[in-house]
Design a protein around this motif. Structure first.
Motif, PDB file in Angstrom:
ATOM      1  N   TRP A  58       1.152  -1.067   0.103  1.00  0.00           N
ATOM      2  CA  TRP A  58      -0.284  -0.264   0.319  1.00  0.00           C
ATOM      3  C   TRP A  58       0.607   1.097  -0.210  1.00  0.00           C
ATOM      4  O   TRP A  58       0.323   2.484  -0.582  1.00  0.00           O
ATOM      5  CB  TRP A  58      -0.614  -0.656   1.105  1.00  0.00           C
ATOM      6  N   ARG A  65      -4.878  -2.872  -6.275  1.00  0.00           N
ATOM      7  CA  ARG A  65      -5.936  -2.868  -8.124  1.00  0.00           C
ATOM      8  C   ARG A  65      -6.831  -1.404  -7.892  1.00  0.00           C
ATOM      9  O   ARG A  65      -6.544  -0.679  -8.466  1.00  0.00           O
ATOM     10  CB  ARG A  65      -7.082  -4.309  -7.480  1.00  0.00           C
ATOM     11  N   ARG A 203      -4.023  -1.184   8.804  1.00  0.00           N
ATOM     12  CA  ARG A 203      -2.630  -1.635   7.674  1.00  0.00           C
ATOM     13  C   ARG A 203      -2.566  -3.257   7.898  1.00  0.00           C
ATOM     14  O   ARG A 203      -3.139  -4.339   7.422  1.00  0.00           O
ATOM     15  CB  ARG A 203      -1.842  -0.923   6.557  1.00  0.00           C
ATOM     16  N   PHE A 210      -5.528 -11.388   6.485  1.00  0.00           N
ATOM     17  CA  PHE A 210      -5.044 -11.522   5.482  1.00  0.00           C
ATOM     18  C   PHE A 210      -4.761 -12.578   5.525  1.00  0.00           C
ATOM     19  O   PHE A 210      -4.425 -13.551   4.041  1.00  0.00           O
ATOM     20  CB  PHE A 210      -5.410 -10.797   4.607  1.00  0.00           C
ATOM     21  N   ARG A 214      -6.048 -15.847   6.619  1.00  0.00           N
ATOM     22  CA  ARG A 214      -7.305 -15.983   5.534  1.00  0.00           C
ATOM     23  C   ARG A 214      -6.640 -16.501   4.010  1.00  0.00           C
ATOM     24  O   ARG A 214      -7.510 -17.020   3.635  1.00  0.00           O
ATOM     25  CB  ARG A 214      -8.017 -14.936   4.958  1.00  0.00           C
ATOM     26  N   MET A 215      -5.238 -16.300   4.384  1.00  0.00           N
ATOM     27  CA  MET A 215      -4.604 -16.693   3.045  1.00  0.00           C
ATOM     28  C   MET A 215      -4.355 -16.088   2.026  1.00  0.00           C
ATOM     29  O   MET A 215      -4.868 -16.376   0.716  1.00  0.00           O
ATOM     30  CB  MET A 215      -3.935 -18.712   3.207  1.00  0.00           C
ATOM     31  N   ALA A 216      -4.982 -14.687   1.904  1.00  0.00           N
ATOM     32  CA  ALA A 216      -5.515 -14.137   1.025  1.00  0.00           C
ATOM     33  C   ALA A 216      -4.861 -12.941   0.613  1.00  0.00           C
ATOM     34  O   ALA A 216      -3.873 -12.310   1.645  1.00  0.00           O
ATOM     35  CB  ALA A 216      -6.926 -14.064   1.354  1.00  0.00           C
ATOM     36  N   ASP A 218      -4.150  -9.057  -0.095  1.00  0.00           N
ATOM     37  CA  ASP A 218      -4.859  -7.458   0.826  1.00  0.00           C
ATOM     38  C   ASP A 218      -4.913  -6.504  -0.268  1.00  0.00           C
ATOM     39  O   ASP A 218      -4.731  -5.232   0.094  1.00  0.00           O
ATOM     40  CB  ASP A 218      -5.127  -7.247   2.357  1.00  0.00           C
ATOM     41  N   TRP A 219      -4.570  -6.927  -1.826  1.00  0.00           N
ATOM     42  CA  TRP A 219      -4.063  -5.389  -2.032  1.00  0.00           C
ATOM     43  C   TRP A 219      -5.010  -5.536  -4.076  1.00  0.00           C
ATOM     44  O   TRP A 219      -5.184  -6.279  -4.605  1.00  0.00           O
ATOM     45  CB  TRP A 219      -2.302  -5.227  -2.750  1.00  0.00           C
TER      46      TRP A 219
ATOM     47  N   ARG B 115     -14.602  -7.086   0.809  1.00  0.00           N
ATOM     48  CA  ARG B 115     -14.196  -7.297  -0.339  1.00  0.00           C
ATOM     49  C   ARG B 115     -13.134  -5.185  -0.195  1.00  0.00           C
ATOM     50  O   ARG B 115     -12.559  -5.541  -0.150  1.00  0.00           O
ATOM     51  CB  ARG B 115     -14.836  -7.007  -1.365  1.00  0.00           C
ATOM     52  N   MET B 118     -10.153  -4.894   0.995  1.00  0.00           N
ATOM     53  CA  MET B 118      -8.648  -4.812   0.426  1.00  0.00           C
ATOM     54  C   MET B 118      -8.686  -3.342  -0.819  1.00  0.00           C
ATOM     55  O   MET B 118      -8.313  -3.129  -1.592  1.00  0.00           O
ATOM     56  CB  MET B 118      -8.875  -5.676  -1.067  1.00  0.00           C
ATOM     57  N   VAL B 333     -12.527 -17.493  -0.055  1.00  0.00           N
ATOM     58  CA  VAL B 333     -11.023 -16.551  -1.092  1.00  0.00           C
ATOM     59  C   VAL B 333     -10.952 -16.213  -0.049  1.00  0.00           C
ATOM     60  O   VAL B 333      -9.640 -16.163   0.286  1.00  0.00           O
ATOM     61  CB  VAL B 333     -12.233 -16.600  -2.076  1.00  0.00           C
ATOM     62  N   ARG B 334     -11.532 -14.844   0.179  1.00  0.00           N
ATOM     63  CA  ARG B 334     -11.050 -14.285   1.561  1.00  0.00           C
ATOM     64  C   ARG B 334     -11.024 -14.152   2.590  1.00  0.00           C
ATOM     65  O   ARG B 334     -10.193 -13.690   3.725  1.00  0.00           O
ATOM     66  CB  ARG B 334     -12.194 -12.342   1.143  1.00  0.00           C
ATOM     67  N   GLY B 337      -8.051 -18.270   1.437  1.00  0.00           N
ATOM     68  CA  GLY B 337      -7.870 -18.478   0.005  1.00  0.00           C
ATOM     69  C   GLY B 337      -7.978 -19.956  -0.381  1.00  0.00           C
ATOM     70  O   GLY B 337      -6.310 -20.117  -1.122  1.00  0.00           O
ATOM     71  N   HIS B 339      -9.010 -19.681  -3.321  1.00  0.00           N
ATOM     72  CA  HIS B 339      -9.176 -20.048  -4.950  1.00  0.00           C
ATOM     73  C   HIS B 339      -8.387 -20.638  -5.840  1.00  0.00           C
ATOM     74  O   HIS B 339      -8.518 -21.033  -6.390  1.00  0.00           O
ATOM     75  CB  HIS B 339      -9.272 -18.426  -5.255  1.00  0.00           C
ATOM     76  N   PRO B 358     -13.621  -9.618 -11.678  1.00  0.00           N
ATOM     77  CA  PRO B 358     -12.648  -9.891 -11.402  1.00  0.00           C
ATOM     78  C   PRO B 358     -12.581 -11.242 -10.904  1.00  0.00           C
ATOM     79  O   PRO B 358     -13.442 -11.163 -10.033  1.00  0.00           O
ATOM     80  CB  PRO B 358     -12.353  -8.612 -10.222  1.00  0.00           C
ATOM     81  N   GLU B 361      -9.143 -13.035  -5.008  1.00  0.00           N
ATOM     82  CA  GLU B 361     -10.028 -12.292  -4.138  1.00  0.00           C
ATOM     83  C   GLU B 361     -10.424 -11.354  -4.131  1.00  0.00           C
ATOM     84  O   GLU B 361     -11.098 -10.580  -3.684  1.00  0.00           O
ATOM     85  CB  GLU B 361      -8.282 -11.584  -3.707  1.00  0.00           C
ATOM     86  N   HIS B 362     -10.924 -10.650  -5.209  1.00  0.00           N
ATOM     87  CA  HIS B 362     -11.844  -9.923  -5.747  1.00  0.00           C
ATOM     88  C   HIS B 362     -13.048  -9.790  -6.905  1.00  0.00           C
ATOM     89  O   HIS B 362     -13.168  -9.028  -6.854  1.00  0.00           O
ATOM     90  CB  HIS B 362     -11.104  -8.738  -6.864  1.00  0.00           C
TER      91      HIS B 362
END
Ligand code: SF4
Ligand code: SF4
Ligand code: SF4
Lengths: 219, 444
Positions: A58, A65, A203, A210, A214-216, A218-219, B115, B118, B333-334, B337, B339, B358, B361-362
């Motif tokens: 960030w 995105r 942040r 995340f 959440r293993m994801a 975050d951007w 969402r 993010m 997914v969020r 993870g 996906h 998208p 995650e998106h």
């Protein structure tokens, strides 16, 4: 005139630093205590690695995105924040002041560059104000305080520019300049400007959630 | 068009909310709000509400905002403005009318999909703020009727659908019998101690989609799994109390579920294809009970499928040959993870896979999540209208040739079904389990 000058450069300057420091420490400790008491989970899930991963993304232009979806805002936000810090800290006139008062040295910016940086800050504030007035989703959220903060941030730069170019009434403007700078510093802990200190924690926390749980991304 | 009546903000056609609001007084509102704020929230809420710089950048994160022609009221921060922002500013001194609108916003205009976290530069978690609003509404007794009914069912039966204990066992036996036409010695093993896998499902499965239990039994059988299901409460992993704000009940439900598995000395829980249930065991319920992570390993069906394909525990006749697209359920997914694994399973089972964007995650939520679909008919039109962004995604995938939408989540099925119907998209919906069952080699 001279009296006012010594007032703003003397006691008021100290007052503004004191409010800034004291207020910041107070807000930090009270939030930290409250978090310890009520949000202990936040500490449990904090992870330095993922916090830094998120913060790094960030703080990198166009790495997220949403930054890519709003290119103008991204450019302006980064330019604004960078100039906001660099211009006042490394401005020749300020460095001289610091040198005189505290005796330490650090590099200065060429005046022309500092001038441009100030213009960028003021124009950015105009851009933000424009968003607040014309973008419906931002307008909906905007309060008079948000506008006042923008004015408070733009004022020292605008007046600084004025003084440097020695436009009409620049002596009075010098006072306004110093005072508005002090005001801006003093209100940081008590307004949304405090986000400069809270950003890494908020942040970092969501980044840890995340990344670690959440293993994801975050951007 | 659907059968439900459209609603506007002024005319809320929900008996639960209306009846609750009628019983409110300003004093009660102030007391309850301050109770929740002081006893149950802390620095997190304060920082989220105070730090928000009102920049509106989170708007892009929310499919409601995008679907509702960028109406600011539907932006994430716009929803905070209509709820906690005002409440904290006025220290709880808000009117019953305010609570009525806040309940509609929190329960039906946010899927708690995270969402927006993010998209906000700070990572402010608006879903959390909306959950606090729901918690306040729950304590004020202002909850949409339909979802409150499922919460009542949870408290009476420990499942979401008023399934009685004998009905549960009957359903399993019925599915076992049906499956025995295909595989003569197939069992749905009840209460087997020490199995590797404790399989749990959501309440609507035995009630409306018993076929899914049949398929799961087939898959487990084919994979040679040592598995079991409980004959008594604890089989339902779903959790609408988590979404109404009834955290006491959420804790009880999670306890019953975890304990059922632990009592049977299972090595792990595998859960069916459901997103919100996963959130409740992996994120909210376990935490409310004081477990940082679930007290017994828990995996979602996608992880299980991934395991049986990567370990080659199951053989397929041939890949599914109609072109598919995949809907990423937010909660896994969020929330976990999954996906990547989901894509690997899709690629292992389907010939042609077309991405919706998208994605990952998106992804956009299907509009059903967060209990919104469970708020029922009074809000159905609004919900489907608020899913225009998802509909456009589906149309785009269809234009690229996708005929089937895979959605590994029950709620998403509900939401996508309504979208497909309302917008006339003409695509077929499937679970991953449907695909696997269709293409696998049936054991002898
Ligand atoms: S959690 Fe999801 S539905 Fe709720 S405001 Fe954020 S993006 Fe929108
Ligand atoms: S993006 Fe974040 S800071 Fe900006 S309005 Fe939304 S929640 Fe507030
Ligand atoms: S229903 Fe599906 S898409 Fe919607 S919030 Fe739940 S998991 Fe996400």
């Amino acid at each position: 005139m001279h009296d006012i000058y010594s007032l703003v450069t003397g006691p008021l300057a100290w007052l503004s630093f004191a409010l800034f420091l004291g207020g910041s420490i107070f807000r930090f400790t009270s939030l930290y205590r409250l978090a310890q008491k009520k949000d202990s989970a936040v500490f449990e899930y904090m992870s330095l690695r993922y916090a830094l991963r998120s913060i790094a993304h960030w703080l990198t232009p166009f790495a997220t995105r949403n930054m890519r979806l709003n290119p103008a805002m991204t450019v302006v936000t980064f330019a604004f924040h960078i100039c906001l810090f660099i211009a006042p800290l490394f401005l020749f006139a300020h460095v001289i002041l610091i040198q005189e008062s505290f005796g330490f040295h650090f590099p200065t910016l060429p005046n022309a560059v500092a001038d441009i940086l100030s213009i960028i800050v003021v124009l950015s504030c105009l851009f933000f104000a424009g968003r607040r007035m014309f973008l419906p989703e931002v307008k909906y959220l905007t309060t008079w305080v948000d506008i006042a903060i923008l004015v408070a941030v733009a004022a020292p730069f605008f007046t600084g520019f004025w003084v440097y170019h020695q436009w009409a009434g620049f002596q009075t403007m010098t006072l306004v300049h110093i005072f508005s700078g002090e005001l801006m510093i003093a209100i940081i802990p008590f307004t949304k400007l405090f986000h400069m200190f809270l950003f890494p924690f908020i942040r970092g926390y969501i980044g840890s959630e995340f990344g670690n749980v959440r293993m994801a991304k975050d951007w | 068009m659907s059968d439900s009546k459209p609603i506007t903000e002024n005319e809320i056609d929900d008996k639960g909310i209306m009846a609750g609001v009628e019983k409110l007084s300003p004093e009660k509102i102030e007391r309850v709000i301050n109770e929740v704020i002081t006893a149950e929230t802390g620095a997190k809420l304060k920082v989220y509400v105070d730090t928000c710089v009102h920049c509106g950048l989170c708007s892009e994160g929310c499919h409601y905002f995008i679907s509702r022609d960028r109406d600011p009221k539907f932006s994430p921060a716009g929803k905070v403005k209509q709820t906690l922002w005002e409440i904290m500013r006025k220290r709880g001194r808000v009117s019953p009318e305010f609570i009525k609108n806040a309940a509609v916003v929190a329960y039906t205009q946010c899927n708690l999909c995270k969402r927006c976290a993010m998209y906000c530069p700070f990572g402010i978690d608006i879903a959390y703020v909306m959950s606090v609003m729901r918690r306040i509404c729950h304590k004020l007794g202002v909850v949409p009727l339909y979802i409150q009914d499922t919460a009542h069912s949870h408290s009476v039966t420990a499942n979401q659908m008023w399934v009685k204990d004998d009905e549960w066992i009957d359903t399993l036996m019925w599915q076992e019998e049906e499956a025995r036409d295909e595989v003569s010695n197939l069992r749905i093993p009840l209460d087997v101690e020490g199995s590797d896998t404790f399989y749990s499902v959501i309440g609507p499965e035995p009630k409306y989609r018993a076929q899914l239990i049949y398929q799961a039994a087939m898959i487990m059988e084919a994979a040679g799994e040592s598995w079991t299901m409980p004959s008594s409460p604890g089989w339902d992993n779903s959790d609408m109390c988590m979404y109404t704000g009834d955290y006491e009940m959420m804790e009880r439900l999670k306890k019953v579920h975890f304990e059922a598995a632990i009592r049977l000395k299972a090595k792990r829980i595998v859960m069916g294809e459901c997103g919100h249930a996963f959130r409740s065991v992996y994120d909210m319920g376990n935490r409310a009970l004081g477990w940082k992570m679930p007290p017994i390993p828990i995996i979602h069906a996608i992880e299980y499928y991934h395991e049986i394909f990567s370990k080659e525990k199951i053989k397929i006749k041939k890949k599914f040959d109609r072109p598919v697209t995949l809907h990423d359920p937010c909660n896994i997914v969020r929330g976990r993870g999954l996906h990547h694994m989901a894509r690997e399973v899709v690629n292992a089972t389907c010939k042609t896979f077309i991405e919706m964007t998208p994605n990952c995650e998106h992804n956009y939520c299907c509009g059903a999540g967060g209990g919104v679909i469970n708020c029922g008919p009074p809000f159905k039109n609004e919900r489907v209208e608020s899913s225009k962004a998802k509909a456009e995604q589906l149309f785009a995938a269809k234009a690229k040739g996708a005929e089937v939408v895979i959605a590994p989540c029950h709620n998403c099925h509900g939401g996508l079904e309504d979208i497909i119907h309302h917008y006339g998209i003409d695509m077929e919906l499937k679970f991953l389990g449907d695909i696997i069952y269709e293409i696998m080699e049936i054991p002898e």
